[in-house]
Design an enzyme around this catalytic site. Structure first.
Site, mmCIF file in Angstrom:
data_model
loop_
_atom_site.group_PDB
_atom_site.id
_atom_site.type_symbol
_atom_site.label_atom_id
_atom_site.label_comp_id
_atom_site.label_asym_id
_atom_site.label_seq_id
_atom_site.Cartn_x
_atom_site.Cartn_y
_atom_site.Cartn_z
ATOM 1 N N GLU A 52 -3.342 0.947 -6.763
ATOM 2 C CA GLU A 52 -2.260 0.029 -7.075
ATOM 3 C C GLU A 52 -1.999 0.071 -8.576
ATOM 4 O O GLU A 52 -2.923 0.255 -9.370
ATOM 5 C CB GLU A 52 -2.610 -1.392 -6.632
ATOM 6 C CG GLU A 52 -1.424 -2.336 -6.603
ATOM 7 C CD GLU A 52 -0.279 -1.812 -5.757
ATOM 8 O OE1 GLU A 52 0.649 -1.209 -6.337
ATOM 9 O OE2 GLU A 52 -0.314 -1.993 -4.527
ATOM 10 N N CYS A 60 0.867 -1.175 0.000
ATOM 11 C CA CYS A 60 0.000 0.000 0.000
ATOM 12 C C CYS A 60 0.902 1.222 0.000
ATOM 13 O O CYS A 60 1.591 1.490 0.984
ATOM 14 C CB CYS A 60 -0.911 0.007 1.221
ATOM 15 S SG CYS A 60 -2.008 1.456 1.285
#
Length: 271
Positions: free
Chosen positions: A114, A2
């Site tokens: 992402e 993350c």
């Protein structure tokens, strides 16, 4: 992993969702659609209130800095590298194990970004045989629109170069726990492109479902094996992922337009 997420919900909504007992409006943050490491973020945690007569832990929402600085660190220089902690090893890594024992938190988010790197392209990059490809960002968020409750850790660090009354004498920092990305089909998949989260990236933030919030935040739960049981991935099929503009790749860009779904990946990007 993350490395970027969105956090635009109003603090008064978050305090209600997480049944927060203490929150200082002076710590309110502006909506942030491009949260990057070292930024200030919201965290929900439980600990006694300083100087209060009642010593019991109180559920609070605090503003922390993303990038954990362990209490024993000599300097905060490594904070930008400590944004994630792996669920598989968090209980044993020196940087995280003390926080894992009793300083756990929830980091509320709309979802996370992402960037896709295909396996073939990744191998060529590692061998230095190909120019770094232009990657397609995806936004991953609960399919039902609920808050994305990321499992996190926090810690306190004292800057010994500053006097006690200096506003920066104490740092309170945090890290996101990550786990293996789901290989099961997404709850809502894009029309073209990845069908699972693992198709986007092999790691993902560990999302805590509401039935685990109380146990995760309980500072009296200090047995590593007991807490590790809370690190199981959430049920499959809760997430959706969709392509967003590559503008999110530049941290200077920040606005609700970053969350707008593209009909298809941008031309020239992976997938």
């Amino acid at each position: 992993m993350c490395g970027r997420y969105a956090s635009s919900r109003r603090p008064e909504d978050l305090t209600g969702i997480f049944q927060v007992e203490k929150w200082e409006p002076a710590e309110a943050l502006a909506p942030d659609w491009n949260v990057a490491p070292t930024k200030e973020v919201y965290a929900v945690l439980e600990r006694p209130v300083k100087d209060a007569a009642d010593p019991r832990p109180v559920r609070q929402m605090r503003t922390l800095r993303w990038g954990l600085v362990p209490s024993w660190s000599k300097s905060p220089d490594g904070a930008a590298r400590m944004i994630n902690a792996r669920a598989e090893t968090v209980h044993e890594k020196p940087s995280f194990r003390r926080s894992f024992a009793s300083r756990r938190c929830i980091l509320p988010a709309d979802g996370y970004y992402e960037w896709v790197t295909g396996a073939d392209e990744r191998q060529l990059e590692e061998k230095g045989r190909k120019k770094r490809p232009r990657k397609q960002p995806y936004f991953v968020t609960p399919a039902d629109g609920s808050v994305f409750a990321m499992a996190g850790l926090y810690d306190f660090w004292r800057d010994r170069t500053l006097p006690d009354d200096h506003p920066m004498a104490w740092w309170v920092t945090c890290s996101v726990i990550t786990t293996e990305a789901e290989t099961t089909p997404l709850g809502v998949a894009p029309a073209e492109g990845p069908a699972t989260l693992a198709d986007i990236h092999p790691r993902m933030p560990l999302m805590l479902t509401p039935d685990r919030w109380d146990a995760w935040l309980d500072p009296s739960a200090t047995e590593a094996e007991e807490v590790r049981g809370l690190l199981a991935p959430p049920p499959a099929g809760l997430m959706r992922a969709y392509p967003v503009a590559t503008a999110v790749s530049n941290v200077r860009n920040n606005g609700p337009e970053l969350l707008e779904e593209l009909a298809a990946p941008e031309e020239g990007t992976l997938f």
